[in-house]
Scaffold this motif. Sequence first.
Motif, PDB file in Angstrom:
ATOM      1  N   TYR A  54       1.309  -1.151   0.012  1.00  0.00           N
ATOM      2  CA  TYR A  54       0.050  -0.323   0.356  1.00  0.00           C
ATOM      3  C   TYR A  54       0.713   1.617  -0.288  1.00  0.00           C
ATOM      4  N   GLU A  55       0.315   2.689  -0.527  1.00  0.00           N
ATOM      5  CA  GLU A  55       0.661   3.421  -0.444  1.00  0.00           C
ATOM      6  C   GLU A  55       1.856   3.949   1.100  1.00  0.00           C
ATOM      7  N   GLN A  56       1.005   3.683   2.131  1.00  0.00           N
ATOM      8  CA  GLN A  56       2.038   3.540   2.956  1.00  0.00           C
ATOM      9  C   GLN A  56       3.055   3.678   3.345  1.00  0.00           C
ATOM     10  N   TYR A  57       3.344   2.368   2.558  1.00  0.00           N
ATOM     11  CA  TYR A  57       4.979   1.710   2.921  1.00  0.00           C
ATOM     12  C   TYR A  57       5.688   2.988   2.349  1.00  0.00           C
ATOM     13  N   PHE A  58       5.774   3.346   1.236  1.00  0.00           N
ATOM     14  CA  PHE A  58       6.535   4.678   0.926  1.00  0.00           C
ATOM     15  C   PHE A  58       6.566   6.049   1.701  1.00  0.00           C
ATOM     16  N   ILE A  59       5.265   5.758   2.583  1.00  0.00           N
ATOM     17  CA  ILE A  59       5.250   7.383   3.711  1.00  0.00           C
ATOM     18  C   ILE A  59       6.237   6.583   4.836  1.00  0.00           C
ATOM     19  N   ASP A  60       5.863   5.748   4.677  1.00  0.00           N
ATOM     20  CA  ASP A  60       6.877   5.185   6.164  1.00  0.00           C
ATOM     21  C   ASP A  60       8.279   5.139   5.859  1.00  0.00           C
ATOM     22  N   VAL A  61       9.294   4.800   4.535  1.00  0.00           N
ATOM     23  CA  VAL A  61      10.134   4.840   4.167  1.00  0.00           C
ATOM     24  C   VAL A  61      10.947   6.608   3.971  1.00  0.00           C
ATOM     25  N   ALA A  62       9.987   7.118   3.165  1.00  0.00           N
ATOM     26  CA  ALA A  62      10.345   8.386   3.089  1.00  0.00           C
ATOM     27  C   ALA A  62      10.559   9.296   4.324  1.00  0.00           C
ATOM     28  N   ASN A  63       9.985   9.037   5.756  1.00  0.00           N
ATOM     29  CA  ASN A  63       9.706   9.594   6.705  1.00  0.00           C
ATOM     30  C   ASN A  63      10.962   9.183   7.886  1.00  0.00           C
ATOM     31  N   ALA A  64      10.705   7.840   7.167  1.00  0.00           N
ATOM     32  CA  ALA A  64      12.597   7.101   8.313  1.00  0.00           C
ATOM     33  C   ALA A  64      13.217   8.154   7.308  1.00  0.00           C
ATOM     34  N   GLY A  65      13.574   8.684   6.455  1.00  0.00           N
ATOM     35  CA  GLY A  65      15.012   8.755   6.681  1.00  0.00           C
ATOM     36  C   GLY A  65      15.557   8.302   4.650  1.00  0.00           C
ATOM     37  N   PHE A  66      15.450   7.191   4.100  1.00  0.00           N
ATOM     38  CA  PHE A  66      15.302   6.650   3.151  1.00  0.00           C
ATOM     39  C   PHE A  66      15.804   7.555   1.911  1.00  0.00           C
ATOM     40  N   SER A  67      16.397   7.408   1.028  1.00  0.00           N
ATOM     41  CA  SER A  67      15.902   7.696  -0.074  1.00  0.00           C
ATOM     42  C   SER A  67      15.638   7.562  -1.237  1.00  0.00           C
ATOM     43  N   ASN A  68      15.924   5.967  -1.444  1.00  0.00           N
ATOM     44  CA  ASN A  68      15.194   4.728  -1.988  1.00  0.00           C
ATOM     45  C   ASN A  68      14.677   3.748  -2.327  1.00  0.00           C
ATOM     46  N   VAL A  69      13.799   3.130  -3.014  1.00  0.00           N
ATOM     47  CA  VAL A  69      13.388   1.896  -3.088  1.00  0.00           C
ATOM     48  C   VAL A  69      13.376   1.204  -3.770  1.00  0.00           C
ATOM     49  N   ARG A  70      13.694   0.041  -4.218  1.00  0.00           N
ATOM     50  CA  ARG A  70      14.474  -1.185  -5.888  1.00  0.00           C
ATOM     51  C   ARG A  70      12.724  -1.999  -5.376  1.00  0.00           C
ATOM     52  N   ILE A  71      12.217  -1.755  -6.343  1.00  0.00           N
ATOM     53  CA  ILE A  71      11.447  -2.711  -6.454  1.00  0.00           C
ATOM     54  C   ILE A  71      11.199  -4.093  -7.471  1.00  0.00           C
ATOM     55  N   PRO A  72      11.665  -4.844  -7.169  1.00  0.00           N
ATOM     56  CA  PRO A  72      11.289  -6.494  -7.625  1.00  0.00           C
ATOM     57  C   PRO A  72      10.111  -6.804  -8.714  1.00  0.00           C
ATOM     58  N   ALA A  73       9.943  -7.230  -9.341  1.00  0.00           N
ATOM     59  CA  ALA A  73       9.082  -7.308 -10.979  1.00  0.00           C
ATOM     60  C   ALA A  73       9.021  -8.189 -11.275  1.00  0.00           C
ATOM     61  N   ASP A  74       8.644  -9.817 -12.108  1.00  0.00           N
ATOM     62  CA  ASP A  74       8.500 -10.226 -12.558  1.00  0.00           C
ATOM     63  C   ASP A  74       7.631 -10.539 -14.038  1.00  0.00           C
ATOM     64  N   PHE A  75       8.464 -10.178 -14.766  1.00  0.00           N
ATOM     65  CA  PHE A  75       6.769 -10.176 -15.888  1.00  0.00           C
ATOM     66  C   PHE A  75       7.115 -11.084 -17.102  1.00  0.00           C
ATOM     67  N   PHE A  76       7.570 -12.666 -16.498  1.00  0.00           N
ATOM     68  CA  PHE A  76       7.589 -13.906 -16.786  1.00  0.00           C
ATOM     69  C   PHE A  76       6.022 -14.577 -16.267  1.00  0.00           C
ATOM     70  N   GLY A  77       5.927 -15.726 -16.445  1.00  0.00           N
ATOM     71  CA  GLY A  77       5.052 -16.686 -16.505  1.00  0.00           C
ATOM     72  C   GLY A  77       3.472 -15.550 -17.119  1.00  0.00           C
ATOM     73  N   SER A  78       2.539 -16.134 -16.158  1.00  0.00           N
ATOM     74  CA  SER A  78       1.249 -15.386 -17.108  1.00  0.00           C
ATOM     75  C   SER A  78       0.743 -14.086 -17.024  1.00  0.00           C
ATOM     76  N   ARG A  79       1.667 -13.042 -17.173  1.00  0.00           N
ATOM     77  CA  ARG A  79       2.477 -12.014 -17.026  1.00  0.00           C
ATOM     78  C   ARG A  79       2.348 -11.346 -18.542  1.00  0.00           C
ATOM     79  N   THR A  80       3.327 -11.899 -19.263  1.00  0.00           N
ATOM     80  CA  THR A  80       3.614 -11.819 -20.806  1.00  0.00           C
ATOM     81  C   THR A  80       2.609 -12.555 -21.098  1.00  0.00           C
ATOM     82  N   SER A  81       2.286 -12.534 -22.864  1.00  0.00           N
ATOM     83  CA  SER A  81       1.724 -14.100 -23.309  1.00  0.00           C
ATOM     84  C   SER A  81       2.583 -14.124 -24.651  1.00  0.00           C
ATOM     85  N   GLY A  82       2.997 -15.155 -25.342  1.00  0.00           N
ATOM     86  CA  GLY A  82       3.433 -15.380 -26.477  1.00  0.00           C
ATOM     87  C   GLY A  82       4.059 -16.425 -25.108  1.00  0.00           C
TER      88      GLY A  82
END
Length: 643
Positions: A54-82
Amino acid sequence: MRFKLFFLVYYFLGTSIGFTQMSAWEVVESMGRGLNIGNTLSAPTEGNWAPIIYEQYFIDVANAGFSNVRIPADFFGSRTSGITSNWSANPNTSNQYNGSIADFSVNPSYLNRVETVVDWSLNQGLYTVIDFHGAQLKSEFLDTFNASNTDVYTSPSSAKRAADLMKFKSIWIQIANRFVNHPEQLIFEVVNEPYFEVSAAEMNALNAMIIEAIRSTGGNNSTRSIIITGGTSTSYQAPTTIGDQVLNSDPYLIASFHYYQPFNFTASSREQYTNYTWGSNADKNTINNHFNSVRQWSEANNIPVTLGEFAADNADGINYETGVSGAFNGPENASRVEYHRYLAEQAINRGFSFSAWCAGNKSTKSIHLRTDNPQINNVISGTWVEDVKEALLADGDWPECYGPSSADIIKNPDFECGYSNNWSLSVQGNAAATFSAATASVFSGSTAARVDVTSSQNYNRVLLSNVVYEEDLSDKKLTVGCYVRAFQPGISFRLRFKSQVNGTTTYVPSEIFQLSTNFQYYEFEYEAPQGTSSVQLQALLGADVGTYILDNFSIQVEDTSLGLSSYGPLPKLILFPNPVKDFLFFKSDLNINNVKLYNILGELVFEKKRPNQIYIGQFSKGLYFIKAEFDNGIEITNKFIID
């Protein structure tokens, strides 16, 4: 903080404001300290392996003093046809493949979800990495590169390999097109940890293909930072296998490595790993050596580095969702905290941004407890594992001088990048001496080199040496100058070039220079003979007991075969004081024709002809750049701070 402020203005007001493009080095510095969201979007279904985000996660991270977030995402499997399985995996069948990028389509609902999460992160001023990462990426694509995976391996010359590469490229083009107008604070990472399956040569080809694919989409992707790594070698050695052709192909690349050593400690909630303590001098020296090798590679190849993942298992193997300790124990808490603190500190000290691995409340590696999700009801309360969060933010200072290294014969000539950066002291025989920073007695700037000789012998028994410059300098005349003083009268020093000439080490010293207790300028000419492949400047300080202060080295190179100056003459520009409050003064060995003053946004704010000083009291505090044009047409840009 200024980077985050500028970014927020840019993101909300759009491109109507003329911001200068950030270099990859500036992006890494701005990324600073951050976290991974773990296997949230990289799970086959969001929520399977970690709570729905949820959006609150990023609010928490920024408020804590962090500057970046890495977002792992998998586009294989059913997420890409062909499909690609209909093509032959046998050697020498690639000419049979006649498919195209259009054969594959990323599910727009998944892309929409990724975009929503990315925007939540960007809206909080966080530098945000889309990292292609996941189990299905591995099983459908990466595993097919490794011949030991006999059930899925495909020959490099097969039609299926060609189809798999086309699918991977198609996915990246669709990602790039979706985010083409997003700001430069969004960063793409080609692929997560390919080196377990993919060779260095194959990874070089893969990197080149995806870099070209991303750039082909235009818009902000033309200069967007792209994170890459190498094949074959793992951990801190991964970047070192990236080929020169890839490194030199694009100025907006960032190299990545992951660090989980020693596994016997970091994974000690598992049965086979049983070291529950960490933090001895030997433990820390191992980190230092590994990180130093990465920094040396970074400087040699002129590419910035991010530490994309690191972490240690939860103390005692605790599960924060259930409150149950692990069946096989886990790290002692103090050791876990210190591991995170020390790696964060050492990364920042070397100019690496970092994204610590955090997989959420029910994982073996927890930092944020995912209370952003209103359905979460952890037995162990709290938003964070507080001591680990604070450890990540506690220590470390960004390097005084950071950015692409120069090709200068003398590195760090004014010692402003740290007195020992590119300089080293060697003491031999019966001599005794120490090397330190001089801050109270400098010719200009804030730092000079101080050498205290407490026992003398011969000049060459105490050597202050710059790094070795390895280029062909045949028929070049090198004129080196410096400002030196002593605390005591009647002591002396010499300069010397140590050279490799046709494979033989040669030493050519200057005359003996008698020192004053005030700064004086000393100059030495050296004509490099044919076959000179490297030179190293040295100051010889071992003849007399006393304190030597050295500052502001300079060098001019002339081509004696042509009777012309090869690089100049190279003007010297000194700005003082720096930081400055009112008047900024100039000192140069050539006449300055014009100066232009730029703010950090790249906007011209002041210009003056033939100055020897300018009043800057009317400008806001911060970092500024000054471009000086000399009478011979050469331009030099320096930076200074208005305090």
